[in-house]
Design an enzyme around this catalytic site. Structure first.
Site, PDB file in Angstrom:
ATOM      1  N   GLU A 119       0.744  -1.113   0.084  1.00  0.00           N
ATOM      2  CA  GLU A 119       0.106  -0.021  -0.009  1.00  0.00           C
ATOM      3  C   GLU A 119       0.878   1.386   0.051  1.00  0.00           C
ATOM      4  OE1 GLU A 119      -2.950   0.237   3.124  1.00  0.00           O
ATOM      5  OE2 GLU A 119      -2.964   2.352   3.250  1.00  0.00           O
TER       6      GLU A 119
ATOM      7  N   GLU B  86      -2.563  11.531   3.239  1.00  0.00           N
ATOM      8  CA  GLU B  86      -3.800  11.118   4.307  1.00  0.00           C
ATOM      9  C   GLU B  86      -3.620  12.485   5.354  1.00  0.00           C
ATOM     10  OE1 GLU B  86      -4.118   6.834   5.796  1.00  0.00           O
ATOM     11  OE2 GLU B  86      -2.150   7.116   5.810  1.00  0.00           O
TER      12      GLU B  86
END
Length: 406
Positions: free
Chosen positions: A162, A167
């Site tokens: 990932e 974020e």
């Protein structure tokens, strides 16, 4: 944006191996209007970018040839939203993902999540998006990627890998860049920087066989080494697809949610994906040059009879190289009718090849301090070794010994 029901904060210590030092923090305030990347100072200006995929979100609905919805209660990260199509719109030149206080499917909130799985994936390149984020307690927007083999039996997450390009959680000014993978156990490595999340910013990674580098508005704030699958990072040499979502609650932002601030939106101006075409840049094609290391000594081709060294105080024939256009944005260096070879980084470099193959091709990388570096096809840089031993092409990053003048 982890998939599992547990999460360790990106600021914590790496579970298995910490192979880079802590990232630095930069303050990058920007006006709230959309500012093209081309108008900002960017580390990628020295690179040629060839666009291979994009969505400018200029239509009236989501382009289903590029994206798919992920709907429902996905049961991950203790998140509190039910994802549904109704919370995703394309309007005003933006993708708009909205989080609402709305009970659906047993969840107290709704939001949206989309991905390109099965429609577009990429290995290596520059992946970027111009995004304006909500800064609301309890919200968790993300721009990220997953390995396309996630659905393969025996793979799953985190073995698929990932890459979190961006974020953000709650009301803070920090944005995160993280990788997650499997190395005998779950592992992750993250960095962060400070910006103004409620303004538009270009969040990006540049990804190649040597590593992944994170940027906000062209300024690098974090990097991860994946060269030669170091620390079990083989996942990051596969294809990945793109995701965009706005989670509500969860292990990273916590479960305190400001209902009074809802509905809240995440706006995405565009998503663009490029191949990075390393051109000769400032390389003096056709010129005869001498390579001077940071030790102020010159590199010698040694007439092709032994490994090259950077220990000559003056320039003679063996210290002269013709810069040759090797095609595909690469250069080759020729001395005494023979070409410099990286030897794929497995042994000291030589100047012994009579023809140009992959090992004899290099990227000419222009550094901001007026020096240049040479990167081999193995993704590593030539080092002068400070003149104390034979030169090599095995450095993952550019330090003093990997910089040259001519």
């Amino acid at each position: 944006m982890k998939l599992q029901s547990f999460f360790l904060p990106a600021s914590a210590v790496l579970v298995t191996f910490l192979f880079f030092t802590a990232s630095c923090t930069k303050n990058m305030e920007a006006p709230s209007e959309k500012v093209p990347l081309e108008d900002k100072k960017s580390a990628v200006q020295a690179l040629a970018l060839q666009m291979v995929w994009q969505d400018e979100f200029n239509g009236s609905g989501l382009d289903m040839s590029k994206w798919s919805y992920e709907n429902g209660d996905l049961g991950v990260n203790n998140e509190q939203q039910f994802y549904q199509t109704a919370n995703v719109a394309v309007t005003g030149g933006n993708l708009v993902i909205t989080a609402r206080k709305q009970s659906v499917g047993g969840k107290p909130y709704t939001s949206g999540r989309i991905n390109t799985n099965g429609k577009f994936s990429k290995r290596y390149g520059r992946i970027e998006a111009n995004i304006k984020l909500p800064a609301v307690q309890g919200l968790w927007p993300a721009f990220w990627m997953l390995g396309t083999n996630i659905g393969t039996p025996g793979v799953g997450w985190p073995r698929c890998g990932e890459i979190d390009i961006m974020e953000h959680v709650n009301t803070g000014s920090s944005v995160l860049g993280t990788i997650h993978w499997w190395n005998t156990s779950y592992s992750y490595y993250g960095g962060n920087t400070t910006t103004s999340p409620t303004n538009f910013h270009v969040y990006a990674i540049e990804w190649d066989p040597a590593g992944i580098r994170w940027y906000v508005d062209g300024v690098q704030f974090h990097s991860a080494n994946i060269q030669n699958n170091i620390n079990g990072t083989e996942e990051f040499h596969n294809n990945f697809f793109i995701l965009l979502n706005l989670a509500v609650g969860g292990n990273l932002p916590g479960q305190v949610i400001n209902d009074n601030a809802l509905p809240a939106t995440m706006l995405v101006d565009y998503v663009r994906v490029y191949d990075i075409v390393n051109t000769p840049g400032g390389a003096p094609i056709g010129s005869v040059i001498s390579l001077r290391g940071s030790n102020n000594q010159y590199a010698s081709g040694e007439n092709g009879t032994q490994a090259m060294r950077c220990n000559r105080p003056t320039v003679q024939a063996w210290e002269q190289f013709t810069v040759v256009d090797a095609g595909g944005g690469k250069v080759a260096l020729r001395s005494m009718s023979k070409y410099v070879s990286s030897e794929n980084g497995t042994q000291p470099i030589t100047c012994s090849r009579t023809t140009i193959g992959d090992w004899e091709k290099f990227d000419w990388v222009s550094n901001s301090d007026g020096t240049f570096s040479l990167r081999g096809n193995n993704g590593s840089y030539i080092s002068s070794e400070n003149g104390t031993q034979a030169m090599t092409c095995n450095r993952a990053a550019i330090g003093g010994w990997e910089k040259f003048t001519y």
